[in-house]
Every structure is written in structure tokens, then in C-alpha cells.
Design a protein around this motif. Structure first.
Motif, short mmCIF file in Angstrom:
data_model
loop_
_atom_site.label_atom_id
_atom_site.label_comp_id
_atom_site.label_asym_id
_atom_site.label_seq_id
_atom_site.Cartn_x
_atom_site.Cartn_y
_atom_site.Cartn_z
N ILE A 68 42.78 42.60 46.19
CA ILE A 68 41.39 42.71 46.67
C ILE A 68 40.68 41.61 45.82
O ILE A 68 39.91 40.74 46.37
CB ILE A 68 40.82 44.02 47.03
CG1 ILE A 68 41.54 44.56 48.14
CG2 ILE A 68 39.47 43.66 47.63
CD1 ILE A 68 41.14 45.97 48.19
N GLY A 69 40.58 42.17 44.64
CA GLY A 69 39.86 41.07 43.84
C GLY A 69 40.27 39.74 43.57
O GLY A 69 39.48 38.95 43.60
N THR A 70 41.46 39.64 43.41
CA THR A 70 42.02 38.10 43.42
C THR A 70 41.87 37.45 44.64
O THR A 70 41.36 36.52 44.67
CB THR A 70 43.54 38.52 43.39
OG1 THR A 70 43.82 38.92 41.97
CG2 THR A 70 44.47 36.86 43.11
N PHE A 71 41.74 38.17 45.66
CA PHE A 71 41.53 37.60 47.26
C PHE A 71 40.12 36.94 46.98
O PHE A 71 39.69 35.92 47.37
CB PHE A 71 41.66 38.47 48.40
CG PHE A 71 41.38 38.01 49.52
CD1 PHE A 71 42.03 36.97 50.26
CD2 PHE A 71 40.00 38.26 50.20
CE1 PHE A 71 41.68 36.48 51.53
CE2 PHE A 71 39.76 37.89 51.38
CZ PHE A 71 40.49 36.94 52.07
N TYR A 72 39.06 37.90 46.49
CA TYR A 72 37.63 37.65 46.50
C TYR A 72 37.54 36.30 45.64
O TYR A 72 36.86 35.39 45.84
CB TYR A 72 36.94 38.70 46.01
CG TYR A 72 35.53 38.27 45.59
CD1 TYR A 72 34.59 38.19 46.72
CD2 TYR A 72 35.12 37.92 44.35
CE1 TYR A 72 33.27 37.76 46.22
CE2 TYR A 72 33.88 37.72 43.81
CZ TYR A 72 32.77 37.63 44.84
OH TYR A 72 31.67 37.42 44.60
N VAL A 73 38.12 36.39 44.46
CA VAL A 73 38.19 35.29 43.46
C VAL A 73 38.35 33.76 44.08
O VAL A 73 37.89 32.89 43.98
CB VAL A 73 39.04 35.56 42.11
CG1 VAL A 73 38.88 34.25 41.29
CG2 VAL A 73 38.15 36.71 41.41
N VAL A 74 39.76 33.87 44.85
CA VAL A 74 40.20 32.83 45.36
C VAL A 74 39.41 32.00 46.52
O VAL A 74 39.07 31.02 46.55
CB VAL A 74 41.62 33.03 45.87
CG1 VAL A 74 42.21 31.86 46.92
CG2 VAL A 74 42.65 33.36 44.72
N VAL A 75 38.89 33.13 47.28
CA VAL A 75 38.18 32.75 48.28
C VAL A 75 36.88 31.96 47.84
O VAL A 75 36.38 30.87 48.16
CB VAL A 75 37.56 33.75 49.29
CG1 VAL A 75 36.50 33.21 50.22
CG2 VAL A 75 38.87 34.35 50.10
N ILE A 76 36.29 32.38 46.81
CA ILE A 76 34.88 32.12 46.18
C ILE A 76 35.33 30.85 45.41
O ILE A 76 34.54 29.78 45.57
CB ILE A 76 34.22 33.06 45.32
CG1 ILE A 76 33.61 34.24 46.05
CG2 ILE A 76 33.23 32.46 44.58
CD1 ILE A 76 32.55 33.87 46.82
#
Length: 315
Positions: free
Chosen positions: A134-142
Motif C-alpha cells: 500500500i505504501g509503495t503504491f502511494y509513493v509510486v502514484v505521488i
């Protein structure tokens, strides 16, 4: 340590001298319309224009102009605004604008540091598990989406969902929320990504095996060794992050109509107020170099592995 600090300080001074000189010379290549005030050049004949430029010292040899500029700078003068607020000292204008950028910037920095570091720790401890994904997804999107896109999303949709003001109002505390959150999002992703990376690197090092062999609990190992050592490389960028809050955010301040430094830079460029543009660019340059210098010093104080002697303090 003292030798290292002096070495870094002298390098920073040299860098500042080069940057300030280059900025000064580049500004002298800008169109001269930015020196004629709000009346522009339409009502002035050639002799009047030449007289104004001569009075401003712009017809002196470049070496003389540079010398006069440094003398004023050493006396704490950034000159006067020509178009934005005619004949008003630039220092006074900056003094009025900077508090807004600093207040919102420091608030965003505090939120991003706390949230980002905690997120990074959780992602490292739960590597390849759901929290990490979930954290990696957030980082990638941002990181992948241009900031202006999610800034607009926040302004258009969160304003309605949370019933918050769409534009900044100094007398309305709730109007500070959206720009502060918007400014923090990118930094949260950055801090989380680097904290996770540094912690994962530390978790793979041999000294942890020795710590476990000595009977230290996992909590002590994570807190006193892994997290602590992972924070050291990130500390280097903290002074620069704090100082850059003075500069504000061009996107956010323009989008939310915040009367801060970011919006001031945009306005001065649009109005072609050359004196004000020059002063702001110089200020941002000084902030950047000072941030890097303080980061190097802080890093050296916290990390004994940095070489402080021999070849002049190189790392």
C-alpha cells in the motif's frame, strides 16, 4: 571537526559568490523594460530612457555595476521594487510575504516528517506484505502524477467533501488545511521511500547478528540500531527542507491565493520587475547553499564514519 566546518563554509562562500555573480550578469541581459516602472516605455523618448538607465547605474562598466551591487548587498540592501511596489525596499516586501510561506511550509514539513518516517518504518518492517505494498503504491502514484494534478483534485473535490474553504484566508484557520496537506503529500512519499530503503539496508547488515547474539530484544535492535542509523543519511536534507519553506511553493500559493513568497516570484516575473526578480533568485540561491552547508555539518556531527581529516573533509 572545526577544520571540516571551515572547509565546507569556504566552499559554500565560493559557491555563493559564483551563483550571485552569474545571476547578476544574467539579469543584466534581461529586457530593459523592467527598469522603467508602471508607465513603461510608451511615454518616454530615447533621451528619457537613457537618463533613467544612467541614473540606475546600468550604463556603467559591468565591473563597476558588480562592485556597487556587492557593496549594497554587504550593507543589507536588496534595492527597491520598480513595478510591483514602486520605490518600496525589497526587504520590506519580503518581510511581509515570508511569514505566510514559513507558517504553511513548516506545518507541511512537520506533517510530512512524522507521517513519512512512520510510514517508512512500517513499510520496512512489513516488507513485501500488505502495508508495504500500500505504501509503495502511494509513493509510486505521488511520484508519477504531476503535482498540479493532485493539487487540483484536492482543491476541487476535498473542498466539497470536507466543506473547507477553496481559497486561503489569513483570518480563517480552516483555509490553511488544504494547502498544508497538499504541500505535505510529495514530501511524505519521499521520506517514506528513503526511510524504507535505508532501514532495509540496515536490516541486512552483519552487526544485527551480533546484537541478536548478545541477547538484545527486537524492539531495542529496531529502535536503537536500525531506525537510528537509517535516520542519519536523511538528516542531511533536513536543514535545506526547513530553509526552503521560506521560498514557499509556486504551485500551491498561486492555486490557493496565498500571499507568500512563491506567488511573489510569479508576480515579479510577470510584471518584469527586474530588481525584485534578481533579489528573490539571489535569496533562494542563498537558502539552497546554506541548507546544503548545514546539512553537511549536521551529517558530520551525527555520523562518525564521515572522514573529517586528510583531503579536506571529503566524504
Amino acid at each position: 571537526m572545526f577544520k571540516y566546518i571551515i572547509n565546507r563554509f569556504l566552499r559554500s562562500l565560493l559557491t555563493l559568490f559564483v551563483v550571485i555573480t552569474v545571476v547578476f550578469l544574467l539579469m543584466r541581459m534581461m529586457p530593459e523594460e523592467g527598469y522603467f516602472g508602471k508607465e513603461g516605455t510608451d511615454k518616454l523618448d530615447a533621451k528619457q530612457k537613457e537618463a533613467i538607465l544612467t541614473n540606475l547605474g546600468l550604463r556603467d562598466p559591468m565591473t563597476v555595476q558588480l562592485k556597487n551591487f556587492y557593496e549594497e548587498l554587504l550593507h543589507g540592501s536588496l534595492g527597491d521594487s520598480i513595478i510591483y511596489r514602486p520605490n518600496v525596499p525589497i526587504g520590506k516586501i519580503i518581510k511581509e510575504k515570508a511569514p505566510y510561506s514559513i507558517a504553511i511550509g513548516l506545518s507541511a514539513l512537520g506533517i510530512s516528517l512524522i507521517t513519512g518516517l512512520i510510514m517508512g518504518v512500517i513499510m520496512a518492517l512489513k516488507k513485501n506484505k500488505i502495508p508495504d505494498k500500500i505504501g509503495t503504491f502511494y509513493v509510486v502514484v505521488i511520484r508519477a502524477v504531476p503535482p498540479i494534478v493532485y493539487y487540483l483534485f484536492i482543491q476541487v473535490y476535498l473542498t466539497k467533501i470536507l466543506n473547507l474553504p477553496i481559497l486561503f484566508d489569513v483570518d480563517e484557520p480552516s483555509s490553511w488545511i488544504l494547502p498544508t496537506v497538499a504541500m505535505a503529500l510529495g514530501s511524505i512519499a519521499g521520506y517514506a521511500m528513503w526511510m524504507r530503503r535505508y532501514m532495509v539496508d540496515e536490516l541486512n547488515k552483519d552487526y544485527l547478528k551480533l546484537a541478536r547474539a548478545k541477547g538484545l530484544s527486537e524492539k531495542k535492535i529496531m529502535f536503537y540500531h536500525v531506525a537510528r542509523n537509517a535516520l542519519v543519511p536523511m538528516v542531511q536534507y533536513l536543514p535545506a527542507s526547513i530553509l526552503f519553506t521560506i521560498g514557499g511553493s509556486i504551485y500551491i500559493e498561486s492555486l490557493f491565493s496565498i500571499p507568500g513568497m512563491g506567488g511573489l516570484l510569479v508576480d515579479s516575473i510577470q510584471l518584469q520587475d527586474n530588481n525584485l526578480v534578481q533579489a528573490l533568485v539571489l535569496m533562494f540561491s542563498v537558502v539552497g547553499v546554506l541548507g546544503l552547508f548545514l546539512g553537511d555539518v549536521l551529517m558530520a556531527m551525527l555520523d562518525p564514519r564521515i572522514k573529517l581529516h586528510g583531503d579536506g573533509g571529503g566524504r
